[in-house]
Write a protein that holds these residues in place. Structure first.
Motif, PDB file in Angstrom:
ATOM      1  N   LEU A 174      45.144  63.018   2.545  1.00 36.44           N
ATOM      2  CA  LEU A 174      46.404  63.450   2.738  1.00 36.44           C
ATOM      3  C   LEU A 174      46.997  63.056   1.613  1.00 36.44           C
ATOM      4  CD1 LEU A 174      47.534  63.154   6.398  1.00 36.44           C
ATOM      5  CD2 LEU A 174      47.286  65.183   5.236  1.00 36.44           C
ATOM      6  N   HIS A 175      46.939  62.091   0.934  1.00 37.35           N
ATOM      7  CA  HIS A 175      47.766  61.556  -0.307  1.00 37.35           C
ATOM      8  C   HIS A 175      46.953  61.511  -1.726  1.00 37.35           C
ATOM      9  CE1 HIS A 175      50.690  60.122   2.725  1.00 37.35           C
ATOM     10  NE2 HIS A 175      49.646  59.397   3.251  1.00 37.35           N
ATOM     11  N   SER A 176      45.928  62.471  -1.520  1.00 39.99           N
ATOM     12  CA  SER A 176      45.052  62.469  -2.613  1.00 39.99           C
ATOM     13  C   SER A 176      45.452  63.591  -3.432  1.00 39.99           C
ATOM     14  CB  SER A 176      43.608  62.302  -2.302  1.00 39.99           C
ATOM     15  OG  SER A 176      42.816  62.898  -3.496  1.00 39.99           O
ATOM     16  N   GLU A 177      45.236  63.850  -4.521  1.00 36.47           N
ATOM     17  CA  GLU A 177      45.577  64.877  -5.760  1.00 36.47           C
ATOM     18  C   GLU A 177      44.158  65.659  -5.709  1.00 36.47           C
ATOM     19  OE1 GLU A 177      47.121  63.775  -9.241  1.00 36.47           O
ATOM     20  OE2 GLU A 177      48.976  63.241  -8.358  1.00 36.47           O
ATOM     21  N   LYS A 178      43.133  65.101  -5.522  1.00 33.81           N
ATOM     22  CA  LYS A 178      41.823  65.476  -5.853  1.00 33.81           C
ATOM     23  C   LYS A 178      41.051  66.214  -4.668  1.00 33.81           C
ATOM     24  CE  LYS A 178      40.935  63.513 -10.397  1.00 33.81           C
ATOM     25  NZ  LYS A 178      39.999  62.678 -11.244  1.00 33.81           N
ATOM     26  N   GLU A 179      41.832  65.820  -3.595  1.00 30.95           N
ATOM     27  CA  GLU A 179      40.998  66.072  -2.086  1.00 30.95           C
ATOM     28  C   GLU A 179      41.881  66.787  -1.257  1.00 30.95           C
ATOM     29  OE1 GLU A 179      37.806  63.329  -0.228  1.00 30.95           O
ATOM     30  OE2 GLU A 179      39.366  62.268  -1.401  1.00 30.95           O
ATOM     31  N   THR A 180      41.770  67.734  -0.424  1.00 28.06           N
ATOM     32  CA  THR A 180      42.504  68.154   0.709  1.00 28.06           C
ATOM     33  C   THR A 180      41.588  68.925   1.815  1.00 28.06           C
ATOM     34  OG1 THR A 180      44.464  69.565   1.233  1.00 28.06           O
ATOM     35  CG2 THR A 180      42.463  70.542  -0.159  1.00 28.06           C
ATOM     36  N   ALA A 181      42.316  69.333   2.817  1.00 25.51           N
ATOM     37  CA  ALA A 181      41.547  69.963   3.749  1.00 25.51           C
ATOM     38  C   ALA A 181      42.168  71.280   4.520  1.00 25.51           C
ATOM     39  CB  ALA A 181      41.259  69.165   5.142  1.00 25.51           C
ATOM     40  N   PHE A 182      41.753  71.945   4.830  1.00 20.04           N
ATOM     41  CA  PHE A 182      42.314  73.150   5.567  1.00 20.04           C
ATOM     42  C   PHE A 182      41.926  73.364   7.099  1.00 20.04           C
ATOM     43  CE2 PHE A 182      42.403  73.889   1.029  1.00 20.04           C
ATOM     44  CZ  PHE A 182      43.537  74.255   0.853  1.00 20.04           C
ATOM     45  N   LEU A 183      42.685  73.623   7.947  1.00 21.02           N
ATOM     46  CA  LEU A 183      42.393  73.945   9.328  1.00 21.02           C
ATOM     47  C   LEU A 183      42.573  75.284   9.690  1.00 21.02           C
ATOM     48  CD1 LEU A 183      42.726  70.828   8.936  1.00 21.02           C
ATOM     49  CD2 LEU A 183      43.447  70.763  11.304  1.00 21.02           C
ATOM     50  N   CYS A 184      41.469  75.938  10.807  1.00 17.23           N
ATOM     51  CA  CYS A 184      41.864  77.083  11.518  1.00 17.23           C
ATOM     52  C   CYS A 184      42.516  76.609  12.666  1.00 17.23           C
ATOM     53  CB  CYS A 184      40.609  77.790  11.662  1.00 17.23           C
ATOM     54  SG  CYS A 184      40.835  79.472  12.532  1.00 17.23           S
ATOM     55  N   ARG A 185      43.593  77.590  13.030  1.00 17.80           N
ATOM     56  CA  ARG A 185      44.398  77.240  14.049  1.00 17.80           C
ATOM     57  C   ARG A 185      44.391  78.740  14.967  1.00 17.80           C
ATOM     58  NH1 ARG A 185      49.973  74.808  12.848  1.00 17.80           N
ATOM     59  NH2 ARG A 185      50.291  76.800  11.951  1.00 17.80           N
ATOM     60  N   VAL A 186      44.157  78.753  16.243  1.00 18.70           N
ATOM     61  CA  VAL A 186      43.885  79.674  17.008  1.00 18.70           C
ATOM     62  C   VAL A 186      45.008  79.664  18.120  1.00 18.70           C
ATOM     63  CG1 VAL A 186      42.602  81.457  18.397  1.00 18.70           C
ATOM     64  CG2 VAL A 186      41.652  80.143  16.478  1.00 18.70           C
ATOM     65  N   GLY A 187      46.236  79.994  17.751  1.00 25.31           N
ATOM     66  CA  GLY A 187      47.381  79.843  18.763  1.00 25.31           C
ATOM     67  C   GLY A 187      47.687  78.214  18.338  1.00 25.31           C
ATOM     68  N   GLN A 188      47.633  77.422  19.682  1.00 26.49           N
ATOM     69  CA  GLN A 188      47.830  76.141  19.860  1.00 26.49           C
ATOM     70  C   GLN A 188      46.697  75.547  19.619  1.00 26.49           C
ATOM     71  OE1 GLN A 188      49.685  75.609  23.755  1.00 26.49           O
ATOM     72  NE2 GLN A 188      51.510  77.071  23.354  1.00 26.49           N
ATOM     73  N   LEU A 189      45.451  76.044  19.577  1.00 28.74           N
ATOM     74  CA  LEU A 189      44.173  75.452  19.515  1.00 28.74           C
ATOM     75  C   LEU A 189      43.790  75.272  17.848  1.00 28.74           C
ATOM     76  CD1 LEU A 189      42.648  76.877  22.618  1.00 28.74           C
ATOM     77  CD2 LEU A 189      43.344  74.431  22.299  1.00 28.74           C
ATOM     78  N   TYR A 190      42.979  74.174  17.564  1.00 29.44           N
ATOM     79  CA  TYR A 190      42.315  74.242  16.433  1.00 29.44           C
ATOM     80  C   TYR A 190      40.762  74.552  16.532  1.00 29.44           C
ATOM     81  CZ  TYR A 190      46.612  72.304  14.757  1.00 29.44           C
ATOM     82  OH  TYR A 190      48.027  72.280  14.294  1.00 29.44           O
ATOM     83  N   ALA A 191      40.319  75.112  15.791  1.00 29.77           N
ATOM     84  CA  ALA A 191      38.940  75.852  16.008  1.00 29.77           C
ATOM     85  C   ALA A 191      37.952  75.426  14.817  1.00 29.77           C
ATOM     86  CB  ALA A 191      38.892  77.244  15.956  1.00 29.77           C
ATOM     87  N   GLY A 192      38.565  75.014  13.675  1.00 29.48           N
ATOM     88  CA  GLY A 192      37.569  74.326  12.700  1.00 29.48           C
ATOM     89  C   GLY A 192      38.338  73.608  11.552  1.00 29.48           C
ATOM     90  N   PHE A 193      37.719  73.064  10.451  1.00 32.43           N
ATOM     91  CA  PHE A 193      38.075  72.669   9.460  1.00 32.43           C
ATOM     92  C   PHE A 193      37.138  72.809   8.032  1.00 32.43           C
ATOM     93  CE2 PHE A 193      35.870  68.861  10.510  1.00 32.43           C
ATOM     94  CZ  PHE A 193      35.840  68.463   9.233  1.00 32.43           C
ATOM     95  N   ILE A 194      37.666  72.679   6.860  1.00 32.45           N
ATOM     96  CA  ILE A 194      36.974  72.614   5.733  1.00 32.45           C
ATOM     97  C   ILE A 194      37.572  71.627   5.002  1.00 32.45           C
ATOM     98  CG2 ILE A 194      38.026  74.278   4.427  1.00 32.45           C
ATOM     99  CD1 ILE A 194      35.429  74.729   2.891  1.00 32.45           C
ATOM    100  N   GLN A 195      36.904  70.620   4.393  1.00 32.07           N
ATOM    101  CA  GLN A 195      37.150  69.297   3.561  1.00 32.07           C
ATOM    102  C   GLN A 195      36.802  69.647   2.265  1.00 32.07           C
ATOM    103  OE1 GLN A 195      37.174  65.923   5.767  1.00 32.07           O
ATOM    104  NE2 GLN A 195      36.795  64.825   4.021  1.00 32.07           N
ATOM    105  N   VAL A 196      37.496  69.649   1.111  1.00 37.21           N
ATOM    106  CA  VAL A 196      37.157  70.009  -0.318  1.00 37.21           C
ATOM    107  C   VAL A 196      37.799  69.119  -1.401  1.00 37.21           C
ATOM    108  CG1 VAL A 196      36.997  72.551   0.065  1.00 37.21           C
ATOM    109  CG2 VAL A 196      39.090  71.724  -0.481  1.00 37.21           C
ATOM    110  N   SER A 197      37.143  69.079  -2.494  1.00 35.83           N
ATOM    111  CA  SER A 197      37.674  68.171  -3.267  1.00 35.83           C
ATOM    112  C   SER A 197      37.249  68.605  -4.717  1.00 35.83           C
ATOM    113  CB  SER A 197      36.689  66.665  -3.335  1.00 35.83           C
ATOM    114  OG  SER A 197      35.277  67.064  -3.591  1.00 35.83           O
ATOM    115  N   ILE A 198      37.790  67.808  -5.672  1.00 35.10           N
ATOM    116  CA  ILE A 198      37.176  68.360  -7.271  1.00 35.10           C
ATOM    117  C   ILE A 198      36.651  67.311  -7.785  1.00 35.10           C
ATOM    118  CG2 ILE A 198      38.533  68.724  -9.337  1.00 35.10           C
ATOM    119  CD1 ILE A 198      39.357  70.770  -7.436  1.00 35.10           C
TER     120      ILE A 198
END
Length: 281
Positions: A174-198
């Motif tokens: 969360l506090h990195s400039e070279k990494e992040t993640a994205f989540l897929c939200r379906v309404g109130q539920l979370y269905a998946g994520f991707i974690q990416v970096s440089i």
């Protein structure tokens, strides 16, 4: 029997007989059981004379679930053909407050993350819920409010980690400039994520630097085959491109045939047998 879907408004409201409302409360889907049945169904019912189809949805949602405060979204129109063709509108309801179940034909309300096994309309309702899941997907970049579902899904992808290890690792991202993640939200539920970096060190198969890298991608089993992984990857690629990357790397374990098929289907090319992948973005 045939179920068909249409854009909202394609079907004249005068022809509509039903409103079906896929509803969530407290991070779970809501299903109801009628007093005369032993099976479960998505809330909904026939429209009454003088009602708009939206008014039908609001009334049925309250009568069948006790929902007091909610946001109602039109998803699509649909038809069911069994000899004759009937029409309806499919809605999604985000329920913030539930009250007591009113006196009605409903005997019980069930909240759970997926469809029950015993369904009143087993050839129709899975298709309706699938359509809702496809329509209301939203890709969000992680913040502190997403840590709990992110950790929960991360432990499914990387089960060798402890909860504390995963929690600490994701907080660092969360506090990195070279990494992040994205989540897929379906309404109130979370269905998946991707974690990416440089990555600025050499990435197998690349001819550029820096390179975006897929550190992990996961979709809950009941949400697979809905295009979520592709949407997550596309969002991760845009994040990497904004940081000067023209290629995206990834790797999988050699025995993971499903992951191999996904990578090749979205444009990755095998770079070596670790297995590593690379694609131009």
């Amino acid at each position: 029997m045939e179920v068909r879907f249409y854009s909202v408004g394609d079907i004249d409201e005068k022809a509509m007989r039903y409103a079906v409302i896929a509803a969530q409360h407290g991070g779970k889907w809501i299903f109801v059981k009628q007093k005369a049945r032993t099976t479960w169904e998505i809330p909904g019912g026939r429209n009454e004379q003088g009602e708009s189809i939206a008014q039908t949805a609001q009334r049925e949602l309250y009568e069948e679930t006790g929902a007091l405060q909610f946001v109602l979204t039109e998803v699509c129109d649909y038809s069911v053909t069994r000899g004759e063709t009937t029409y309806g509108r499919l809605f999604f309801a985000d329920i913030q407050q539930m009250g007591p179940l009113p006196e009605s034909e409903i005997s019980e309300v069930l909240l759970q993350e997926e469809l029950p096994r015993e369904l009143t309309y087993p050839d129709i309702q899975p298709l309706l819920l699938r359509r809702v899941k496809e329509t209301i997907q939203e890709i969000v970049e992680v913040t502190e409010e997403h840590v709990e579902p992110w950790v929960r899904m991360g432990l499914k992808l990387w089960p060798d980690h402890s909860f504390d290890e995963m929690h600490k690792s994701l907080l660092e991202i969360l506090h990195s400039e070279k990494e992040t993640a994205f989540l897929c939200r379906v309404g109130q539920l979370y269905a998946g994520f991707i974690q990416v970096s440089i990555r600025v060190d050499y990435v197998e198969g690349s001819d550029s630097s820096p390179v975006g890298y897929v550190e992990g991608i996961y979709v809950e089993e009941s949400y697979r085959m809905l295009g979520i992984a592709k949407k997550l990857l596309a969002r991760g690629e845009r994040w990497a491109q904004a940081r000067g990357c023209v290629q995206m790397g990834s790797d999988i374990e050699q025995h993971n045939a499903a992951s191999y098929d996904f990578h090749t289907s979205v444009g990755f090319e095998e770079a070596n047998r670790i297995i590593c992948f690379i694609k131009d973005i």
